[in-house]
Design an enzyme around this catalytic site. Structure first.
Site, PDB file in Angstrom:
ATOM      1  N   TYR A   1      -2.881   0.213  -9.859  1.00 37.11           N
ATOM      2  CA  TYR A   1      -3.230  -0.962  -9.061  1.00 37.11           C
ATOM      3  C   TYR A   1      -4.603  -1.561  -9.379  1.00 37.11           C
ATOM      4  CZ  TYR A   1      -5.631   2.545  -6.208  1.00 37.11           C
ATOM      5  OH  TYR A   1      -6.442   3.564  -5.788  1.00 37.11           O
TER       6      TYR A   1
ATOM      7  N   CYS B   1      27.760  33.408  16.731  1.00 40.58           N
ATOM      8  CA  CYS B   1      28.653  34.572  16.674  1.00 40.58           C
ATOM      9  C   CYS B   1      28.045  35.830  17.260  1.00 40.58           C
ATOM     10  CB  CYS B   1      29.101  34.821  15.232  1.00 40.58           C
ATOM     11  SG  CYS B   1      27.778  35.449  14.179  1.00 40.58           S
TER      12      CYS B   1
ATOM     13  N   LYS C   1      -2.634  -2.641   7.866  1.00 42.19           N
ATOM     14  CA  LYS C   1      -1.832  -1.461   8.208  1.00 42.19           C
ATOM     15  C   LYS C   1      -0.609  -1.867   9.011  1.00 42.19           C
ATOM     16  CE  LYS C   1      -4.153   2.455   7.598  1.00 42.19           C
ATOM     17  NZ  LYS C   1      -3.679   3.539   6.746  1.00 42.19           N
TER      18      LYS C   1
ATOM     19  N   CYS D   1      22.571  35.534  16.318  1.00 45.02           N
ATOM     20  CA  CYS D   1      23.120  34.230  15.969  1.00 45.02           C
ATOM     21  C   CYS D   1      23.710  33.569  17.217  1.00 45.02           C
ATOM     22  CB  CYS D   1      24.200  34.410  14.901  1.00 45.02           C
ATOM     23  SG  CYS D   1      25.135  32.898  14.581  1.00 45.02           S
TER      24      CYS D   1
ATOM     25  N   CYS E   1      22.016  34.341   9.655  1.00 48.16           N
ATOM     26  CA  CYS E   1      23.117  35.087  10.255  1.00 48.16           C
ATOM     27  C   CYS E   1      23.900  35.691   9.098  1.00 48.16           C
ATOM     28  CB  CYS E   1      24.006  34.152  11.066  1.00 48.16           C
ATOM     29  SG  CYS E   1      25.631  34.849  11.406  1.00 48.16           S
TER      30      CYS E   1
ATOM     31  N   LYS F   1       0.876  -1.167   0.000  1.00 50.84           N
ATOM     32  CA  LYS F   1       0.000   0.000   0.000  1.00 50.84           C
ATOM     33  C   LYS F   1       0.916   1.220   0.000  1.00 50.84           C
ATOM     34  CE  LYS F   1      -4.004   1.806   2.493  1.00 50.84           C
ATOM     35  NZ  LYS F   1      -3.455   3.148   2.755  1.00 50.84           N
TER      36      LYS F   1
HETATM   37 ZN   LIG Z   1      26.669  33.655  13.115  1.00 55.32          ZN
END
Ligand SMILES: [Zn+2]
Length: 672
Positions: free
Chosen positions: A228, A414, A317, A411, A429, A117
C-alpha cells in the site's frame, strides 16, 4: 549444455519464466499454464540448481522456502518509522480532517487516495537493486522483527522486481499481510481436525503464521499481501504522488488493492467509505475500515507528522462488529470424531445487522484461558463468516459466587467416560457407537462436498439414528420409501426424493468417498491426493503406512491415521457393504494421459509431405498429446510443413521448437 555460460543462461531463462507464471498466478490470478506444467518447470529448475549449486542466487524462485527454523527473530530498525494512523469514525470526522488540511494548506487543491484497510499485519519490505533483501514486521513502529524467510514464502511477494523500480539502489515498500477468509476457515477446520487450537480471526491467523519460526511451516499457511505504500527510495522517489507510486508498484510486480480509488473531494471519500462498509462482508478478506491519504507527496511533506500520526492520512473505522451479551449456558456438542466442543448460548444481540445467539468457545483450554463462566457478561465479536467468538469476559460485571466452568467427565450423548489424549487440546468421547458421533458422521457423509446427499439434514439423521434405522453409512443405501414415510414430516414425495438422492451419491468417486468417510486428518485435499495416486480403494487399502508416508504432503501422522482406519474390522465391514450397495470405489476423474507425447501441446501449420492434417492430429492425440489451434507460450511444438502461415512466425518469435514431419515421426516413436 555443459559450458557454464549456457547453463547460467538457461537457469536465468527458467527463473524468469517461473517468476512470470508466479506473477500471473498469485498476483493477477490468471494462470497461463496448468499446475502440472508449472511443476515441471519448477522441477527442472531445482534439478539444474542441484547440479550447479554455485549458480543458485537468492532471488531464485526455489529460494522462497529453504530456510531452516529460526530460534527467534532479529530486531530490525525501520528506515522510516511506521507510524499508526489517526482514526475517524464518522463522516463528520472525515470532514473535520479535510477542513484541518485546508487550513494548513490554504489554496491547495486536495486530492485523496483511498483503499480498504485490510485487517492483517503491517510489514516493510526492503529491496536493493530490485532484489528482496529484508522483510520486517511493524513491531512498535520503530523496531520490528526480521521475518524475511517467512515473507519470501508468500507467493505474491516478488523476490525480484521488474521495470524501472528494479533499478533503484534501495526501495522500501509497505504492505499488509493477511489471510483470505476462505483460507482462514479451511485452516481452522484443519487445526481442529488435528486437535490444535484454532485462531480467533484471520488477523490472528496471519500474525501467527507469519511469526512461525519454521519457514517451511509458514510457507504452508495461505498468506497473501497487499502493498500500500512506497515509503523510501534511493536515490530518490521516482513519483510525485501516491497514486502514481501505487501504479508503479503494480508495474514492478507487487499486488496492489484493486479497490483503490482516487477522490477529488472529501465527499467522494465519504461515499467510498459508506459503500465499502456496506459491502464489507462480501470482501474476500477482513477489512476494518478505509485508509485515506493525501495524494501529492509534496503536500504530505508539508503536512508532516505528529509524534504518533502522519497529518496527511487518516483511517476511517467501520462500526465495530462487537457487542456485549450475557452467557445463558455453555453447551457441549460431540463431533464426528468424538471431540467435545463447548459453545456459549448468548442472550441474542445484534452485531453488524445480524442477530447473534451463540459463540464458539473452541475447547477446554480456551474456556479456561478466558475464564468464561455461565452468567458472565462478555464481549462478542463477529469476524468474517466464522461463528462469533467471545473476545473477553467483563470481569467487573461477574455476579458474586459464579462457579468456574468444568468440562464434563462423561459424554453428554452416550455417557462414556471422556479422555484427553496427551498433547491435544481436545477432549474426546471414545465410544465408536456414540449416537452423537454417528449423527455427525452421517451429516458429514451426506454433506455437499462429500457425497452430496440432498435432503439428508439434521432432523432426518436424528430420527434415523434414534430409531436404529441407520447404524453406519451403508445402511443409508438400504432405506426405502415406506420406511422413510414412517418418519416425522415425511411424505411419499420427500421420501422418494431422498431415496433418489442417496442412490445418486453412489457415483461420487473415490476422492469424495475418502473425504466422506471422515478419516481423521483426511480433508478434501488429502483425499484427492490419495485418490489420484491409488485410483482404487483396494490399492489404497493395501498400501502400508510407510508407503503412504512417502507421498508428497502426507507424512507419518496422516499415513498412520489412514492405515489404522483401514485396519479396523468395523470399517472394513462398512466398506464391503458400501461396495455391495454399488458405491463407486474408483477415482472417476480421467487418468493423466499416457504415451510418448503425454501432456504436450502441438500446433500444426502448412502442408506435410505424407500426412494429412487430420492424420497428424490423430497420431498426436493417440500418443497422449493435444493439438491446439493457435500458438501461445503453452505450445510445446509447432509442426510445420510447406507454406506455413503466421503460426510459424509466431513460433519463431516465442522460441517454440519447430518440427518437420520426420521429426514428428521420431517423437511419436519416442526417439526424441
Ligand atoms: Zn459419546
Amino acid at each position: 549444455m555443459h559450458d557454464p555460460a549456457s547453463v547460467r543462461q538457461h537457469l536465468e531463462a527458467l527463473r524468469e519464466a517461473i517468476r512470470e507464471h508466479q506473477y500471473k498466478y498469485y498476483v493477477e490470478n490468471r494462470p497461463e499454464i496448468s499446475d502440472a506444467e508449472y511443476d515441471a518447470l519448477f522441477r527442472e529448475l531445482l534439478a539444474l540448481e542441484a547440479a550447479h549449486p554455485e549458480l543458485v542466487t537468492p532471488d531464485s524462485p526455489t529460494q522462497r522456502v529453504g530456510g531452516e527454523p529460526a530460534t527467534g527473530f532479529a530486531p530490525v530498525e525501520h528506515l522510516v518509522p511506521m507510524l499508526s494512523l489517526d482514526n475517524a469514525t464518522s463522516a463528520e470526522e472525515l470532514r473535520e480532517f479535510d477542513a484541518r488540511l485546508q487550513r494548513l494548506l490554504p489554496g491547495e487543491p486536495l486530492t485523496y487516495v483511498v483503499e480498504p484497510k485490510v485487517d492483517g499485519l503491517g510489514v516493510a519490505l526492503l529491496y536493493e537493486r530490485g532484489v528482496l533483501v529484508r522483510g520486517a514486521t511493524r513491531g512498535d513502529g520503530r523496531v520490528g522483527e526480521d521475518v524475511t524467510q517467512n515473507l519470501r514464502a508468500i507467493k505474491s511477494v516478488p523476490l525480484r522486481l521488474r521495470g524501472p523500480l528494479a533499478e533503484l539502489a534501495r526501495l522500501e515498500v509497505r504492505g499488509e499481510v493477511y489471510m483470505p477468509r476462505e483460507a482462514f476457515v479451511a485452516l481452522n477446520r484443519q487445526l481442529e481436525e488435528e486437535g490444535q487450537p484454532p485462531f480467533a480471526n484471520p488477523r490472528n491467523a496471519a500474525a501467527g503464521s507469519l511469526r512461525l519460526l519454521d519457514p517451511r511451516l509458514s510457507a504452508r499457511r495461505p498468506l497473501d499481501i497487499f502493498l500500500y505504500a512506497l515509503s523510501y527510495a534511493e536515490p530518490a522517489l521516482p513519483y510525485t504522488c501516491h497514486w502514481d507510486a501505487l501504479q508503479g508498484l503494480a508495474a514492478a510486480g507487487f499486488k496492489i488493492n484493486p479497490r483503490r480509488q482516487r477522490c477529488a473531494t472529501i465527499e467522494e471519500v465519504i461515499a467510498y467509505c459508506q459503500a465499502l462498509e456496506a459491502q464489507r462482508q462480501a470482501l474476500e478478506y477482513d477489512a476494518d475500515g478505509v485508509v485515506v491519504k493525501v495524494d501529492r507527496f509534496a503536500l504530505q511533506q508539508r503536512l508532516g507528522a505528529t509524534t504518533h500520526h502522519p497529518r496527511w492520512a487518516i483511517a476511517f473505522k467501520f462500526a465495530a462488529q462487537q457487542a456485549v451479551s450475557r452467557i445463558k449456558a455453555i453447551h457441549i456438542s460431540v463431533g464426528r470424531t468424538g471431540a467435545l466442543t463447548p459453545t456459549a448460548e448468548l442472550e441474542p444481540v445484534a452485531i453488524g445487522g445480524v442477530t447473534v445467539s451463540r459463540a464458539s468457545l473452541h475447547n477446554e483450554d480456551e474456556v479456561r484461558r478466558k475464564d468464561v463462566r455461565v452468567g458472565d457478561s462478555v464481549l462478542v465479536e463477529r469476524a468474517g463468516d466464522v461463528i462469533p467468538q467471545v473476545v473477553r469476559v467483563l470481569l467487573e460485571r461477574r455476579p458474586v459466587g459464579t462457579p468456574p466452568f468444568v468440562m464434563p467427565a462423561h459424554c453428554p450423548a452416550c455417557g462414556a467416560a471422556v479422555y484427553r489424549p496427551p498433547g491435544e487440546v481436545v477432549v474426546r468421547c471414545p465410544n465408536a457407537a456414540c449416537p452423537a458421533q454417528l449423527r455427525e458422521r452421517l451429516l458429514h457423509y451426506g454433506s455437499r462436498r462429500a457425497m452430496d446427499i440432498d435432503g439428508l439434514g439434521a432432523a432426518v439423521v436424528e430420527q434415523l439414528v434414534a430409531r436404529g434405522l441407520v447404524r453406519d453409512f451403508a445402511d443409508l443405501y438400504a432405506l426405502d420409501v415406506p420406511t422413510l414415510c414412517t418418519l416425522e414430516r415425511f411424505a411419499t414425495k420427500s421420501a422418494s426424493n431422498l431415496v433418489a438422492a442417496i442412490a445418486r451419491s453412489r457415483e461420487r468417486g473415490l476422492a469424495r468417498l475418502l473425504y466422506a468417510l471422515g478419516i481423521r486428518h483426511v480433508g478434501e485435499r488429502v483425499a484427492a491426493l490419495l485418490a489420484r495416486h491409488y485410483r482404487t480403494l483396494d490399492a489404497l487399502m493395501q498400501a502400508a503406512a510407510e508407503e503412504l508416508a512417502q507421498l508428497p504432503d502426507i507424512g507419518p501422522v496422516i499415513a498412520d491415521s489412514v492405515s489404522q482406519f483401514f485396519a479396523r474390522e468395523e470399517n472394513r465391514r462398512t466398506l464391503e457393504r458400501l461396495r455391495a450397495a454399488g458405491v463407486r470405489m474408483e477415482e472417476t476423474a480421467a487418468a493423466p494421459a499416457a504415451g510418448p507425447l503425454a501432456g504436450k501441446v502441438f500446433v500444426l501449420t502448412g502442408t506435410l509431405p505424407h500426412l494429412t492434417r487430420s492424420q497428424a492430429q490423430a497420431l498426436i492425440t493417440a500418443a497422449g498429446g493435444r493439438v491446439a489451434s493457435a500458438v501461445s507460450r503453452k505450445t510445446d511444438y509447432v509442426v510445420a510443413g510447406a507454406d506455413p502461415g503466421s503460426k510459424y512466425q509466431e513460433a519463431l518469435r516465442l522460441g517454440i521448437p519447430i518440427l518437420d514431419e520426420a521429426a514428428l515421426q521420431r517423437l511419436l516413436r519416442g526417439e526424441a
